[in-house]
Design a protein around this motif. Sequence first.
Motif, PDB file in Angstrom:
ATOM      1  N   UNK A 158       0.820  -1.197   0.000  1.00 22.43           N
ATOM      2  CA  UNK A 158       0.000   0.000   0.000  1.00 22.43           C
ATOM      3  C   UNK A 158       0.857   1.251   0.000  1.00 22.43           C
ATOM      4  N   UNK A 159       0.204   2.391   0.112  1.00 22.53           N
ATOM      5  CA  UNK A 159       0.925   3.661   0.082  1.00 22.53           C
ATOM      6  C   UNK A 159       1.817   3.839   1.306  1.00 22.53           C
ATOM      7  N   UNK A 160       1.488   3.163   2.414  1.00 20.17           N
ATOM      8  CA  UNK A 160       2.326   3.180   3.602  1.00 20.17           C
ATOM      9  C   UNK A 160       2.081   1.887   4.372  1.00 20.17           C
ATOM     10  N   UNK A 161       2.771   1.753   5.497  1.00 19.19           N
ATOM     11  CA  UNK A 161       2.694   0.514   6.263  1.00 19.19           C
ATOM     12  C   UNK A 161       1.274   0.201   6.712  1.00 19.19           C
ATOM     13  N   UNK A 196       3.562  -8.892  10.554  1.00 20.31           N
ATOM     14  CA  UNK A 196       3.810  -7.462  10.802  1.00 20.31           C
ATOM     15  C   UNK A 196       5.248  -7.102  10.451  1.00 20.31           C
ATOM     16  N   UNK A 197       6.185  -7.968  10.837  1.00 21.46           N
ATOM     17  CA  UNK A 197       7.594  -7.693  10.582  1.00 21.46           C
ATOM     18  C   UNK A 197       7.886  -7.677   9.091  1.00 21.46           C
ATOM     19  N   UNK A 198       7.288  -8.605   8.345  1.00 22.34           N
ATOM     20  CA  UNK A 198       7.487  -8.629   6.895  1.00 22.34           C
ATOM     21  C   UNK A 198       6.963  -7.348   6.260  1.00 22.34           C
ATOM     22  N   UNK A 199       5.783  -6.927   6.692  1.00 21.78           N
ATOM     23  CA  UNK A 199       5.223  -5.691   6.152  1.00 21.78           C
ATOM     24  C   UNK A 199       6.092  -4.493   6.524  1.00 21.78           C
ATOM     25  N   UNK A 200       6.551  -4.461   7.783  1.00 19.60           N
ATOM     26  CA  UNK A 200       7.385  -3.350   8.232  1.00 19.60           C
ATOM     27  C   UNK A 200       8.716  -3.323   7.492  1.00 19.60           C
TER      28      UNK A 200
END
Length: 447
Positions: A111-114, A143-147
């Motif tokens: 997405x545009x941000x986390x 969450x860690x992968x996305x971050x």
Amino acid sequence: MNRTTSSISPAQPYSAFASQVKYAVACILENGSIDSAITEKLLNGAAAEALVSYVSNELRAADGIYFTGHELSKYVASCIADRLQNGASIADPTCGAGDLLLACAATFGLGSDLLHTIRAWEKRIVACDLHDSFVEATKARLMLLAAKSHSSGKGSKNVSMSSEAPFDQVQMGDYFNNIERISQVDCVVMNPPFVSVSSPSDCKWAKGNVQLAGVILDCVITNAKDGQEIVAVLPDVLRSGTRYARWRKYISSQAEIKNISLYGRFDKNTDVDVFVIHLIKNNAANISLCGDWSNFAGHCLSDPETILMESVFRVSVGAYVPFRAKVAGKKVPYLCVSHAIPDGETEIDEKCIFDGTLHQTPFVVIRRTSNPSDPRRVIPSLITSPLQVAVENHLIVLSPIDGKLSTCKKLMKSLLRPEVDEWMNNAIRCRHLTTSVVKKLPLVDWL
């Protein structure tokens, strides 16, 4: 059916690993800092290492808990990558610490941000596991992968690891109590427990102890919506074991089999050979394979002129079982595994008391116990005399239909060819050869 598990839960010790992942996430959310080496380890490898460290071998064996490695997870995700990249939802009914889900999520767009990435991902991911600490680790790793994908931490101020955290469709629970949730997603990935359980009362294909992995896939495919794609990592006994022929036939009746891929040993710590099956639920499927999945394993020769073992030899298992031996009666010549000379002719000088099936010489025997890691899978011995012989049940007997010694000698030479072991390693990865597989062994250049 509710799964029976050990009374000792691994939740408490394994929560230490989940906490490590949460801390790494918190560092990114709070100040945007990311330690690339630690993050990579937590996403690739640390979960399985923590399982060995925090959960006893006895408990892992009792519950059949084996986490999917990074490379195997990537392969599973690659099977449905096109659908995932086009927005398909994904479920894992036995998610463990989330390795398969991580591999799938790695194909998702950002997405545009986390915050927007997490909100988009959580709508597409459904999962459950019996153990709360595994579920918490799965959520934290997602969450860690996305971050990591938004390593600047942009948009992280609106994200937290609180009880209202994202990925609320990843829940603690037994798959058999979550069938409806799993059945409605577009794709399912799974590495179900490698453990035996009593077959459920409504099981269509077996009674007694069966592989739980087979029961779970049965339930998933039975309840799946039409068109659902399923990619499963399964113990090879389900693919090649004789007693699971009816299971294979049932699965074939419920779905199109897109591919079967042999993987080999699950990992260095788990002495189980596995395969990966890719299915598409098809309510109009027919039972065209009749329980034989050999064509999908790439070992069945398509040449209609190929001579199979069963065309030239009668294939059976020796009937003498040592621990059932009688103490009184008529003695007959007896062949056991330890006296069968590999690749040579054996002279029989032992006798046993036995009134069961005897085999008429000449014939060839091969050993039933056969490990895929052995230098050779098929090791023959030629038996030429005496006339009638009792054969131990750890040997498979190949009796020439024409009764000729020359046919046996021809087979001895044929079984020395490297293609034989290559074929057998593809055909069956179990520790015991079966007569049904041996019957289909192609006799190369027999004519």
